[in-house]
Design a protein around this motif. Structure first.
Motif, short mmCIF file in Angstrom:
data_model
loop_
_atom_site.label_atom_id
_atom_site.label_comp_id
_atom_site.label_asym_id
_atom_site.label_seq_id
_atom_site.Cartn_x
_atom_site.Cartn_y
_atom_site.Cartn_z
N GLU A 110 -62.74 -20.61 33.92
CA GLU A 110 -63.06 -19.18 33.87
C GLU A 110 -64.14 -18.83 34.89
O GLU A 110 -64.05 -17.81 35.58
CB GLU A 110 -63.55 -18.78 32.47
N GLU A 113 -62.62 -18.83 38.36
CA GLU A 113 -61.79 -17.64 38.58
C GLU A 113 -62.65 -16.41 38.83
O GLU A 113 -62.36 -15.61 39.72
CB GLU A 113 -60.88 -17.41 37.37
N LYS A 114 -63.72 -16.26 38.06
CA LYS A 114 -64.61 -15.12 38.23
C LYS A 114 -65.28 -15.17 39.60
O LYS A 114 -65.38 -14.16 40.30
CB LYS A 114 -65.67 -15.07 37.14
N ALA A 117 -62.74 -14.18 42.21
CA ALA A 117 -62.51 -12.74 42.18
C ALA A 117 -63.68 -11.98 42.79
O ALA A 117 -63.48 -11.03 43.56
CB ALA A 117 -62.27 -12.27 40.74
N ASP A 118 -64.90 -12.39 42.48
CA ASP A 118 -66.08 -11.75 43.06
C ASP A 118 -66.10 -11.92 44.57
O ASP A 118 -66.44 -10.99 45.31
CB ASP A 118 -67.36 -12.33 42.46
#
Length: 171
Positions: A110, A113-114, A117-118
């Protein structure tokens, strides 16, 4: 030098002790998920991991940073500190290591992934803030526009390139 290193949790810590602490607390799977080093994945052992870390400086620095900021939960340093290798960084007096951060393979996925994305969002937004305000162009923007206009006017004075395929020089 010892005086400078007094506030560094890595000072005097052997790689063997550090890796053993990490493996005891997390285990090989979580270390592999967090650090993406094959020495934690393919037939992991303390000896093979230490041999790899001894030969590979970037991997050793990655493990040391993980030890400092995830396992010991030390506060993040300034940009100048991050230019130093983990063993050369110091912390303010009185700061003591805290409890290790609890991690699972799912939590690491997680977090990754964050972060991805950022990063993509930052790239999309062209993350360079305009320090002159949104309504005022930056100096380098004006320079680029003026330079482009000058190059365009220079190109008008040149003859058009030759369309003759047998003449590669365009004369």
């Amino acid at each position: 030098m010892v005086e400078l290193q007094r506030n560094n949790p890595l000072h005097g810590l052997k790689s063997e002790t550090m890796v053993a602490e990490l493996v005891d607390f997390y285990d090989w799977k979580i270390l592999y998920a967090a650090l993406r080093l094959e020495c934690f994945n393919n037939n992991p052992s303390l000896e093979s991991c230490l041999k790899f870390l001894k030969k590979t400086e970037w991997a050793r620095e990655r493990v040391e940073s993980f030890y400092l900021y995830r396992f010991k939960s030390m506060p993040k340093g300034s940009a100048a500190q991050f230019e130093l290798k983990p063993r050369e960084r110091g912390f303010a007096g009185g700061i003591v290591p805290r409890k290790p951060q609890e991690l699972t393979v799912e939590l690491i996925a997680e977090m990754r992934e964050k972060a991805t994305a950022d990063y993509e969002e930052m790239k999309r937004n062209n993350s360079r803030p305009n320090k002159y305000g949104k309504d005022k162009p930056r100096a380098q923007d004006n320079y680029a526009q003026n330079n482009h206009a000058q190059n365009k006017s220079r190109n008008k004075n040149r003859p058009a390139p030759s369309q003759d395929p047998s003449n590669p020089w365009g004369k």
